[in-house]
Write a protein that holds these residues in place. Structure first.
Motif, PDB file in Angstrom:
ATOM      1  N   UNK A 285     -32.086  27.635 -39.272  1.00  0.00           N
ATOM      2  CA  UNK A 285     -31.035  26.710 -39.675  1.00  0.00           C
ATOM      3  C   UNK A 285     -31.015  25.486 -38.759  1.00  0.00           C
ATOM      4  N   UNK A 286     -31.194  25.718 -37.467  1.00  0.00           N
ATOM      5  CA  UNK A 286     -31.214  24.601 -36.520  1.00  0.00           C
ATOM      6  C   UNK A 286     -32.397  23.676 -36.787  1.00  0.00           C
ATOM      7  N   UNK A 287     -33.553  24.268 -37.053  1.00  0.00           N
ATOM      8  CA  UNK A 287     -34.741  23.451 -37.320  1.00  0.00           C
ATOM      9  C   UNK A 287     -34.632  22.728 -38.662  1.00  0.00           C
ATOM     10  N   UNK A 288     -33.760  23.233 -39.514  1.00  0.00           N
ATOM     11  CA  UNK A 288     -33.580  22.651 -40.847  1.00  0.00           C
ATOM     12  C   UNK A 288     -32.595  21.484 -40.833  1.00  0.00           C
ATOM     13  N   UNK A 289     -31.970  21.221 -39.692  1.00  0.00           N
ATOM     14  CA  UNK A 289     -31.051  20.100 -39.602  1.00  0.00           C
ATOM     15  C   UNK A 289     -29.587  20.480 -39.668  1.00  0.00           C
ATOM     16  N   UNK A 290     -29.271  21.789 -39.577  1.00  0.00           N
ATOM     17  CA  UNK A 290     -27.868  22.218 -39.486  1.00  0.00           C
ATOM     18  C   UNK A 290     -27.472  22.066 -38.029  1.00  0.00           C
ATOM     19  N   UNK A 291     -26.727  21.005 -37.735  1.00  0.00           N
ATOM     20  CA  UNK A 291     -26.485  20.608 -36.347  1.00  0.00           C
ATOM     21  C   UNK A 291     -25.365  21.378 -35.652  1.00  0.00           C
ATOM     22  N   UNK A 292     -24.526  22.048 -36.421  1.00  0.00           N
ATOM     23  CA  UNK A 292     -23.379  22.736 -35.833  1.00  0.00           C
ATOM     24  C   UNK A 292     -23.297  24.155 -36.382  1.00  0.00           C
ATOM     25  N   UNK A 293     -23.410  25.135 -35.500  1.00  0.00           N
ATOM     26  CA  UNK A 293     -23.329  26.542 -35.887  1.00  0.00           C
ATOM     27  C   UNK A 293     -22.224  27.205 -35.065  1.00  0.00           C
ATOM     28  N   UNK A 294     -21.196  27.659 -35.747  1.00  0.00           N
ATOM     29  CA  UNK A 294     -19.990  28.165 -35.078  1.00  0.00           C
ATOM     30  C   UNK A 294     -19.706  29.583 -35.555  1.00  0.00           C
ATOM     31  N   UNK A 295     -19.230  30.431 -34.654  1.00  0.00           N
ATOM     32  CA  UNK A 295     -18.862  31.801 -35.005  1.00  0.00           C
ATOM     33  C   UNK A 295     -17.368  31.992 -34.812  1.00  0.00           C
ATOM     34  N   UNK A 296     -16.712  32.556 -35.824  1.00  0.00           N
ATOM     35  CA  UNK A 296     -15.299  32.897 -35.754  1.00  0.00           C
ATOM     36  C   UNK A 296     -15.159  34.410 -35.879  1.00  0.00           C
ATOM     37  N   UNK A 297     -14.266  34.995 -35.099  1.00  0.00           N
ATOM     38  CA  UNK A 297     -14.089  36.442 -35.180  1.00  0.00           C
ATOM     39  C   UNK A 297     -12.690  36.841 -34.716  1.00  0.00           C
ATOM     40  N   UNK A 298     -12.249  37.950 -35.220  1.00  0.00           N
ATOM     41  CA  UNK A 298     -10.986  38.522 -34.746  1.00  0.00           C
ATOM     42  C   UNK A 298     -11.204  39.407 -33.538  1.00  0.00           C
ATOM     43  N   UNK A 299     -12.472  39.604 -33.142  1.00  0.00           N
ATOM     44  CA  UNK A 299     -12.819  40.457 -32.008  1.00  0.00           C
ATOM     45  C   UNK A 299     -12.442  39.782 -30.696  1.00  0.00           C
ATOM     46  N   UNK A 300     -12.537  40.551 -29.596  1.00  0.00           N
ATOM     47  CA  UNK A 300     -12.172  39.992 -28.291  1.00  0.00           C
ATOM     48  C   UNK A 300     -13.203  38.963 -27.816  1.00  0.00           C
ATOM     49  N   UNK A 301     -12.780  38.125 -26.887  1.00  0.00           N
ATOM     50  CA  UNK A 301     -13.600  37.007 -26.437  1.00  0.00           C
ATOM     51  C   UNK A 301     -14.894  37.461 -25.756  1.00  0.00           C
ATOM     52  N   UNK A 302     -14.832  38.532 -24.974  1.00  0.00           N
ATOM     53  CA  UNK A 302     -16.026  39.009 -24.269  1.00  0.00           C
ATOM     54  C   UNK A 302     -17.116  39.428 -25.264  1.00  0.00           C
ATOM     55  N   UNK A 303     -16.746  40.255 -26.214  1.00  0.00           N
ATOM     56  CA  UNK A 303     -17.713  40.727 -27.208  1.00  0.00           C
ATOM     57  C   UNK A 303     -18.256  39.561 -28.021  1.00  0.00           C
ATOM     58  N   UNK A 304     -17.368  38.663 -28.411  1.00  0.00           N
ATOM     59  CA  UNK A 304     -17.780  37.497 -29.199  1.00  0.00           C
ATOM     60  C   UNK A 304     -18.781  36.633 -28.432  1.00  0.00           C
ATOM     61  N   UNK A 305     -18.529  36.432 -27.135  1.00  0.00           N
ATOM     62  CA  UNK A 305     -19.435  35.603 -26.331  1.00  0.00           C
ATOM     63  C   UNK A 305     -20.821  36.226 -26.219  1.00  0.00           C
ATOM     64  N   UNK A 306     -20.870  37.546 -26.082  1.00  0.00           N
ATOM     65  CA  UNK A 306     -22.166  38.230 -25.982  1.00  0.00           C
ATOM     66  C   UNK A 306     -22.983  38.020 -27.248  1.00  0.00           C
ATOM     67  N   UNK A 307     -22.345  38.199 -28.415  1.00  0.00           N
ATOM     68  CA  UNK A 307     -23.042  38.006 -29.694  1.00  0.00           C
ATOM     69  C   UNK A 307     -23.433  36.544 -29.861  1.00  0.00           C
ATOM     70  N   UNK A 308     -22.526  35.636 -29.513  1.00  0.00           N
ATOM     71  CA  UNK A 308     -22.798  34.206 -29.652  1.00  0.00           C
ATOM     72  C   UNK A 308     -23.963  33.754 -28.794  1.00  0.00           C
ATOM     73  N   UNK A 309     -24.021  34.238 -27.539  1.00  0.00           N
ATOM     74  CA  UNK A 309     -25.132  33.877 -26.646  1.00  0.00           C
ATOM     75  C   UNK A 309     -26.449  34.476 -27.131  1.00  0.00           C
ATOM     76  N   UNK A 310     -26.382  35.698 -27.639  1.00  0.00           N
ATOM     77  CA  UNK A 310     -27.585  36.365 -28.131  1.00  0.00           C
ATOM     78  C   UNK A 310     -28.211  35.602 -29.300  1.00  0.00           C
ATOM     79  N   UNK A 311     -27.363  35.016 -30.142  1.00  0.00           N
ATOM     80  CA  UNK A 311     -27.851  34.332 -31.341  1.00  0.00           C
ATOM     81  C   UNK A 311     -28.043  32.840 -31.128  1.00  0.00           C
TER      82      UNK A 311
END
Length: 639
Positions: free
Chosen positions: A449-475
């Protein structure tokens, strides 16, 4: 007029024209030749004249009106060969348009052919074969090897390998066993299943897919609507110009030729034939796109907001740790499982599954269950109040969190787990840690998606911030927002739209429905919660595979590009032909022949979309002159 009638008229006119050619070759002309040509003109022109008359009654300037005026003029001045050629070629062009749309809709026809006709049911202990539409809710349906599943339902017995290509576009069979969901239109490759019917007839997922694709193929793109408005202005404009040509040259034949050659037939069909073919391709591949305008919006995306659970992750979390305070771990797990047994939440199901794995007997049934959106649930279990959920719910219930409890919960969250608190009305009884794994294709999809020109990729979740950050950094997500309620997600999506941001929201179509509905393009993923997904989302990825998003984006780009190619070619053809008419290098018959050939080429170009397959990996596109960053959007929460 019906298509079959028009086809018969076209064949009859073709026979008359061939007879006229034969007479010309034998005798060189005469009254008999003129009779055949006039008859062919009137016969082939009848469907066109009828449409022109109907449009004129509604005070509309149609393309058929241009042709009718030109043909009547040609007959008056004795140009019978050209009048016959024009009417036949215009009718042949209409035939080609119909055939092209029919071929483009072949994907829908193939879907309809997959619809099951019969069902084997067991009623009152007796087995009977009935018509699929006669199955009623809660019937016990038996499906054997090679048979089509006639209903949506839940497996109560048996094991089987099921091909769900009609639903998901994926040809690889999936295994089905007790408590799994099956869908109408799927084919049982091998095995045996007994299924309780939950949705029947027009309520099945398969029927909804067919209905949705039918509606989508009728949906018009902005480009298509513009072309229709353009034709309404273009027709009287060309009529005025043809009169001007006659006034200047005093050449009736030239003005009539100008009138007919200016017909923008290829231009009018350039958009709809591409849209129909593109939507049909998507349907064949398990991607439901709700109309031409959605296709155009999909091609403009430069930002995508993802839900985490069930979208970027598998949505099948497992219990990783149990910590009890003042009671045993099994007591805590049993208590939580008994409370969650009637819950549909993915975390609740994980707790019940863990209790079943440990062979704990669930005896007590919860009562007075209250779902606290984005926080958890409250139940009455064995006469005692019990809360299961996150910190927000504890705070709302004014249950204190001791230092030991908080320290343990934080430790689990930093490790990537979701901490589920179990508490009575006085204190926290324990914490069950649950983790969800990232989908195998998620990281690669984000990179593409990034190479295709999608300049902004955002993740929203009801989960806690720590878990969300781990998944976000991994991806490799650009931004991560956690601990959000469904209404918070919708608000966040709205805040991030506009100012050059064309944004899509992709979620599971159930709890993300408000956010999906708020985005420029709402995308629902998977067949879970299909009803609300189909009602709310603009695009539904039926296969429950994130990489289908890549296919959808590439298909939308290809479809819009195909429309633009067709429009450019159609306009260029008309311009060149008109220049040829005014310089007397193009006559009426040859101009109409070239015109209809341009229609055929537009159709053939669009038909390529039916077989479109994004097999190649994304290539880095040219970067836009100005990339609009999320930082430039002044929203309340620094989107």
């Amino acid at each position: 007029m019906k298509a079959k009638q028009i086809n018969r008229i076209m064949y009859a006119a073709a026979i008359l024209l061939m007879a006229a050619i034969a007479i010309y070759l034998i005798s060189g002309g005469g009254w008999l030749l003129n009779t055949f040509l006039i008859t062919a003109s009137l016969l082939a022109g009848y469907p066109t004249f009828l449409k022109a008359f109907q449009a004129a009654r509604l005070k509309m300037f149609s393309i058929e009106l241009l042709v009718t005026i030109a043909v009547v003029g040609a007959l008056i001045i004795g140009e019978y060969i050209e009048s016959a050629a024009v009417t036949f070629l215009f009718l042949f062009g209409t035939y080609l348009e119909g055939r092209s749309l029919e071929k483009a809709r072949a994907s829908l026809k193939s879907l309809m052919e997959m619809a099951p006709l019969e069902a084997t049911v067991i009623r009152n202990g007796l087995r009977a074969v009935i018509m699929a539409e006669e199955v009623v809710k809660n019937d016990l349906v038996v499906i054997q090897t090679g048979e089509k599943i006639p209903i949506d339902g839940r497996v109560v017995s048996g094991k089987a390998s099921v091909n769900e290509a009609a639903i998901t576009g994926e040809s690889i069979p999936t295994s089905k066993a007790k408590d799994d969901q099956v869908f109408s239109g799927s084919i049982l490759d091998s095995g045996y299943l007994e299924v309780i019917a939950e949705k029947v007839g027009e309520d099945t997922t398969f029927s909804k897919i067919i209905e949705l694709v039918e509606e989508a193929q009728e949906g018009k793109a902005k480009t298509q609507r513009f072309l229709e408005k353009f034709a309404a202005v273009y027709t009287p404009g060309i009529m005025a110009l043809s009169l001007l040509v006659w006034a200047i040259t005093q050449d009736v034949h030239l003005s009539l030729t100008f009138l007919v050659i200016a017909c923008p037939g290829a231009l009018v069909i350039s958009a709809p034939v591409s849209i129909v073919a593109g939507i049909g391709n998507g349907a064949r591949n398990g991607i439901l796109i709700k109309g031409g305008e959605v296709m155009e919006n999909l091609a403009k995306l430069n930002a995508i907001v993802f839900d985490k659970t069930g979208t970027l992750t598998k949505g099948k979390p497992e219990v990783t740790a149990i910590k009890a305070f003042g009671i045993t771990e099994d007591e805590l797990l049993l208590m939580a499982a008994e409370a969650e047994v009637i819950s549909e939440h993915h975390l609740g199901r994980a707790i019940v599954k863990e209790a079943e794995r440990k062979a704990l007997k669930l005896i007590n049934k919860p009562t007075d269950m209250t779902v606290l959106k984005g926080r958890g649930i409250e139940v009455s279990l064995d006469g005692k109040s019990l809360y299961i959920g996150n910190r927000k719910g504890l705070s709302q219930n004014e249950v204190p969190i001791e230092t030991e409890v908080e320290s343990y919960a934080t430790q689990q969250e930093k490790a990537g787990n979701t901490a589920v608190f179990i508490a009575d009305d006085k204190k926290v009884l324990g914490i069950i840690s649950i983790a969800d794994t990232v989908r195998e294709t998620a990281k690669e999809t984000i990179q593409q998606l990034k190479s295709f020109g999608i300049n902004h990729l955002v993740m929203l979740t009801g989960d806690n911030q720590h878990t969300a950050n781990i998944v976000g950094q991994q991806l490799g997500m650009d931004r991560v927002y956690a601990e959000l309620l469904p209404e918070d997600k919708a608000r966040k999506v709205k805040e991030c739209m506009g100012k050059g941001i064309n944004l899509a929201m992709i979620g599971d179509g159930v709890n993300d429905a408000p956010a999906i509905a708020s985005a420029d393009v709402g995308i629902a993923m998977g067949v879970a919660g299909t009803d609300i997904a189909m009602e709310t989302a603009d695009v539904v990825l039926m296969a429950d595979k994130l990489d289908k998003l890549i296919h959808a984006l590439k298909l939308s780009k290809a479809t819009v590009r195909n429309m633009k190619q067709n429009m450019f070619f159609a306009i260029a053809t008309v311009a060149i032909l008109l220049a040829g008419v005014l310089t007397k290098n193009v006559n009426l018959a040859s101009g109409m022949l070239i015109h209809e050939l341009s229609v055929l080429l537009v159709i053939l170009n669009a038909i390529h979309l039916v077989r479109f397959s994004p097999v190649s990996r994304f290539k880095q596109p040219a970067r836009p002159e100005k990339v609009i960053a999320f930082e430039e959007i002044k929203c309340a929460h620094e989107c």
